[in-house]
Structures are given as C-alpha cells and as structure tokens.
Write a protein that holds these residues in place. Structure first.
Motif, PDB file in Angstrom:
ATOM      1  N   VAL A   1       0.842  -1.201   0.000  1.00 27.04           N
ATOM      2  CA  VAL A   1       0.000   0.000   0.000  1.00 27.04           C
ATOM      3  C   VAL A   1       0.880   1.255   0.000  1.00 27.04           C
ATOM      4  CG1 VAL A   1      -1.611   1.357   1.415  1.00 27.04           C
ATOM      5  CG2 VAL A   1      -2.038  -1.066   1.000  1.00 27.04           C
ATOM      6  N   ALA A   2       1.937   1.221   0.813  1.00 21.62           N
ATOM      7  CA  ALA A   2       2.842   2.384   0.865  1.00 21.62           C
ATOM      8  C   ALA A   2       3.505   2.607  -0.489  1.00 21.62           C
ATOM      9  CB  ALA A   2       3.904   2.162   1.939  1.00 21.62           C
TER      10      ALA A   2
ATOM     11  N   VAL B   1      -0.826   2.904 -11.241  1.00 24.27           N
ATOM     12  CA  VAL B   1      -0.619   1.609 -10.578  1.00 24.27           C
ATOM     13  C   VAL B   1      -1.869   1.200  -9.826  1.00 24.27           C
ATOM     14  CG1 VAL B   1       0.634   2.909  -8.808  1.00 24.27           C
ATOM     15  CG2 VAL B   1       0.762   0.441  -8.766  1.00 24.27           C
ATOM     16  N   GLU B   2      -2.171  -0.088  -9.907  1.00 21.65           N
ATOM     17  CA  GLU B   2      -3.331  -0.607  -9.180  1.00 21.65           C
ATOM     18  C   GLU B   2      -2.922  -1.764  -8.291  1.00 21.65           C
ATOM     19  OE1 GLU B   2      -7.384  -0.800 -10.529  1.00 21.65           O
ATOM     20  OE2 GLU B   2      -6.623  -0.475 -12.556  1.00 21.65           O
ATOM     21  N   ILE B   3      -3.744  -1.981  -7.275  1.00 15.98           N
ATOM     22  CA  ILE B   3      -3.543  -3.093  -6.343  1.00 15.98           C
ATOM     23  C   ILE B   3      -4.899  -3.760  -6.179  1.00 15.98           C
ATOM     24  CG2 ILE B   3      -3.981  -1.639  -4.302  1.00 15.98           C
ATOM     25  CD1 ILE B   3      -1.767  -3.158  -2.865  1.00 15.98           C
ATOM     26  N   ASP B   4      -4.905  -5.024  -5.836  1.00 18.52           N
ATOM     27  CA  ASP B   4      -6.178  -5.744  -5.699  1.00 18.52           C
ATOM     28  C   ASP B   4      -7.017  -5.187  -4.547  1.00 18.52           C
ATOM     29  OD1 ASP B   4      -8.045  -7.910  -6.061  1.00 18.52           O
ATOM     30  OD2 ASP B   4      -7.229  -8.715  -4.186  1.00 18.52           O
TER      31      ASP B   4
ATOM     32  N   PRO C   1      11.459  -4.011  -4.010  1.00 18.67           N
ATOM     33  CA  PRO C   1      10.361  -3.069  -4.289  1.00 18.67           C
ATOM     34  C   PRO C   1      10.851  -1.630  -4.466  1.00 18.67           C
ATOM     35  CG  PRO C   1       9.709  -4.600  -2.590  1.00 18.67           C
ATOM     36  CD  PRO C   1      11.148  -4.907  -2.875  1.00 18.67           C
ATOM     37  N   SER C   2      11.893  -1.255  -3.734  1.00 26.52           N
ATOM     38  CA  SER C   2      12.378   0.134  -3.834  1.00 26.52           C
ATOM     39  C   SER C   2      12.983   0.435  -5.214  1.00 26.52           C
ATOM     40  CB  SER C   2      13.420   0.403  -2.751  1.00 26.52           C
ATOM     41  OG  SER C   2      14.468  -0.535  -2.910  1.00 26.52           O
TER      42      SER C   2
END
Ligand code: HAM
Length: 411
Positions: free
Chosen positions: A341-342, A354-357, A402-403
């Motif tokens: 989320v961050a 960007v999308e997330i479920d 991720p970074s």
C-alpha cells in the motif's frame, strides 16, 4: 424488490468504455482552439427564460416547443439552456467584455437540453462543443471560425462531411426579400403545411427547412435570398468564400440554407455527414450581428458555431481503447500488504499509474486481473520480502527490491 430506475427518456449515461472517445474529441478541439487564441468559458446550465425567448426567438421551434422551463422557489422562470450562444452573449454583456481587445474569442463545451422526440442522434440532454468570435464584422472572422470547425473534423477523421454555406444578408437588407417570400407563400397557402402556414408572417424562412411535400413543392420556385443580397452583404459573402478557398476549406453554396434560430445575419453554415441518418447535421452556426444589442449590449457583430458531440461520435463510430496501467502490484500474503500500500501511494505520487487488488483475489486471480487491465508490468510481492517483476512481452521474471521498481519501470 424495490422498483429500479432508468435514465430519463432522451438521456443516456456515459460510462468509462465510451469516455475516451469524448475525451479525445474535447482534447483535439481544445488544441485547435488554443492554437487560434480561443479561451474556454463556462456558463450556467440554466438561465432566465427571457434570455432564450429574446435571443433564440419566440417563433422558433426551440422556444415554442422544446425548452425545459421551470419556476424556482422565488417564482422566477428559468430554462435549462437549449443552446450556448445567447448565454455566451449574456456573459459578454454582463462582464463588459466589449472593453477588452476585440474580438473576444471564446470556446465552450457541456450539456444542453431540448425537449425533442428522441431518435438516433437526437436527445433531450446532449452535448455541444462550440466557438464564438465576438466583436468583429470582418470576413476574416467568418473564415477563421469555419476553418476551426473544418480542422476539427479533419483532425478527428470524421468521414464524409460536407460544408454547406449560405448568407442571410443583414437584417435591414433582408426585410424587402422577406416581403417577397411572404407573398409567394401566401399565394400558395393551401399547399403549405399547417406549421409553415401559421408562421408565414413570423418566420417565413423556415419554409425552406420543411420536409412536408406540399411545402417543398412551393419552395422549389420561391425567390431565393442569395439573389437578393445588397451590395455590402454580397461583398462580405464573396470575401468569406474567397478566404475559405485560400485556407483550403471546401464548401458548397446552398441557396436554400436556413437555420433554426432567429439571431442569424449574413454568413450561415452547416456541416453535414452523410453517414448519419435523419439527424445528419453534425454542427453549424453563423453570424449574429444583432444579438448582443438585442440583449442590452452595444452594437457588436459576432460569429460562431456549435457541434453536437454525440453526432460526431456517431459519425466516427470508433473504438478508443482505454490506456493500460503502468503497473499492477500483486500481494501474495497479508504480511506484505502494508508495504504494498505504501509503495502504491508513493508510485502514484511519482506519476505512475498503478493498481492493487481491492477484491480479495488469490494470487492467481490477481495475476489474471493484471492481464485484464493491460498492466505493462506486474510486481509480485513475495511472502519473504523477495519480489519479482514481470514485464509484458518478456518471458523471464526479474528478482527485484520493491524500492527499485520506479527506476526499473521508468527505463
Ligand atoms: P444548433 O444548430 O441548434 O445551433 O445546434 C448545433 C448542433 O447541436 C447541431 O448541429 C447538432 O449537431 C447538435 N444538436 C442540436 N440539437 C440536438 C439534439 N436534440 N440532440 C443531439 N444533438 C443536437 C446552435 O445551438 C447554435 N448556438 C450554434 C451557434 C453558435 N451559432 C452561432 N454560434
């Protein structure tokens, strides 16, 4: 079960599937307008009823039959705007825009309302895009606004469009002609439609627009306005034609062209697309040199047009794909959710789509969803802090922190 609602008759919803076409149209027009120095303006969707009665004209179909008029709680009569020119002129007068450098060049787009019988291309709430050049009587202004419309059609790629051009002459010069036309109509009154007969005195020009067979026969040998222009009007019209040719805008002269609003003087025009059925006019306009004074402002010549957005879209009949997302972030376990989320927030702020479920999908479901939204990249957040970046069209996933994602997908 509770009764379900439907959009009111003659109205429609625009959903994300068809919004990209509209956005492209507005963007294309906006570019054309700004290159020519036209600035966007927006006026309220309702106005005093008297503005349209006086501006559009009491004898027009719009004012007689098609306005959505209501009384507000203070007893004022208001009307949902059936067109945009009278409101723009009201704003010009109200804000003293005659004191600005002339002409004032304005563009607008939004919903308009006419209580017409709905059919393909004809709605009770529809959308127009338009341009007005207020404060110039030069044929240069006529040629400029018409060229803007023609460029819009060209840049959008609307097929099979024809520009029809006419002139109504100035109000004074037209008077004599109208008497001649009225006596022609009176002499064959019995052959006319009721509608045309009732309006011989008030609005004889509308007879040219009738699709009633008897009226059409009467109009074939009616005197034509183009043969009756006075010298100044004829010269103005000749210059407009010449300038359009200079700008490589093709047109045909239509000596029987008339329009459904009373304010027009001199140049009038209509863009027609023969791919559309009965409602084939995608837009039109003309000069309205008397309107500003009629609305209480100083004598101010002006010209403009409006196009029906739905009609242009019908004529284009195209699919514009919604853009895919840059990235989808798939999360394998609950433990990684906060980090994901961050990252989403950070990337969106950096300009990445960007999308997330949001629906509790399994990891397999999430990967499928990433395909569905055409994500260019998918970052799979692993249970153990390991992540993989999958890129469309590449067979191998990459191990990645991720970074590092922002840099990896911006490359
Ligand atoms: P209009 O010819 O009444 O002109 O409307 C312009 C365009 O709006 C039409 O050519 C058509 O494409 C679209 N339109 C009109 N009514 C409907 C409807 N019920 N459903 C869908 N589309 C419709 C004017 O409104 C003037 N204000 C144009 C103008 C601007 N003249 C000078 N400046």
């Amino acid at each position: 079960m509770a009764e379900k609602f439907k959009a009111p008759r003659g109205t429609f919803d625009v959903l994300p599937g068809t919004m990209p076409q509209r956005e492209r149209l507005i963007r294309t027009a906006g570019d054309i307008f700004s290159r020519a120095g036209y600035g966007w303006a927006a006026t309220p969707v309702f106005e005093d009823t008297a503005l349209f009665e006086r501006g559009v004209g009491k004898s027009t179909d719009i004012v007689r039959k098609e306005m959505f008029t209501f009384e507000d709680k203070g007893g004022r009569s208001l009307t949902l705007r059936p067109e945009g020119t009278a409101p723009i002129c009201r704003a010009y007068v109200e804000h003293g825009m005659h004191k600005l450098a002339q002409p004032v060049k304005l563009a607008y787009s939004g919903p308009f309302f006419r209580h017409e019988r709905p059919q393909a291309g004809r709605y009770r709430q529809f959308h127009q895009i338009g341009a007005e050049a207020i404060g110039s009587d030069s044929p240069l202004a006529d040629a400029e606004v018409i060229t803007l419309f023609s460029d819009l059609i060209e840049e959008l790629g609307v097929p099979a469009v024809e520009l029809r051009l006419g002139s109504l002459g100035s109000l004074d010069a037209r008077r004599e002609y109208l008497e001649e036309l009225k006596s022609h109509l009176r002499s064959r009154e019995a052959e006319l439609s009721d509608d045309v007969r009732e309006r011989i005195e008030l609005n004889p020009l509308r007879a040219f627009d009738s699709d009633h067979e008897g009226t059409k026969a009467v109009m074939t040998d009616a005197p034509q306005l183009l043969d009756h222009l006075d010298t100044a009007d004829a010269e103005h019209f000749a210059e407009v034609r010449e300038l359009l040719s200079t700008a490589s805008v093709e047109y045909t002269i239509d000596p029987t062209l008339v329009r459904g609003l009373d304010y027009y003087t001199r140049t009038i025009f209509s863009f027609v697309c023969d791919r559309l059925g009965a409602q084939s006019e995608i837009g039109g306009g003309g000069r309205y040199d008397g309107l500003i004074a009629q609305l209480g402002g100083p004598e101010t010549p002006a010209i403009g047009w409006a196009a029906g957005i739905e009609r242009i879209l019908l004529a284009l009949d195209e699919e514009v794909a919604a853009p895919g997302r840059d990235l989808f972030i798939a999360v394998a376990g609950d433990g990684q959710r906060a980090k994901a989320v961050a990252l989403v927030a950070e990337l969106r702020r950096a300009g990445i789509s960007v999308e997330i479920d949001l629906a509790g999908r399994s990891i397999k479901g999430q990967l499928k969803h990433a395909e569905r939204i055409k994500a260019a990249h998918t970052l799979v957040f692993g249970e153990d802090d390991s992540s993989r970046l999958r890129t469309r069209g590449e067979s191998e996933d990459r191990q990645i922190q991720p970074s590092e994602v922002l840099e990896a997908i911006s490359r």
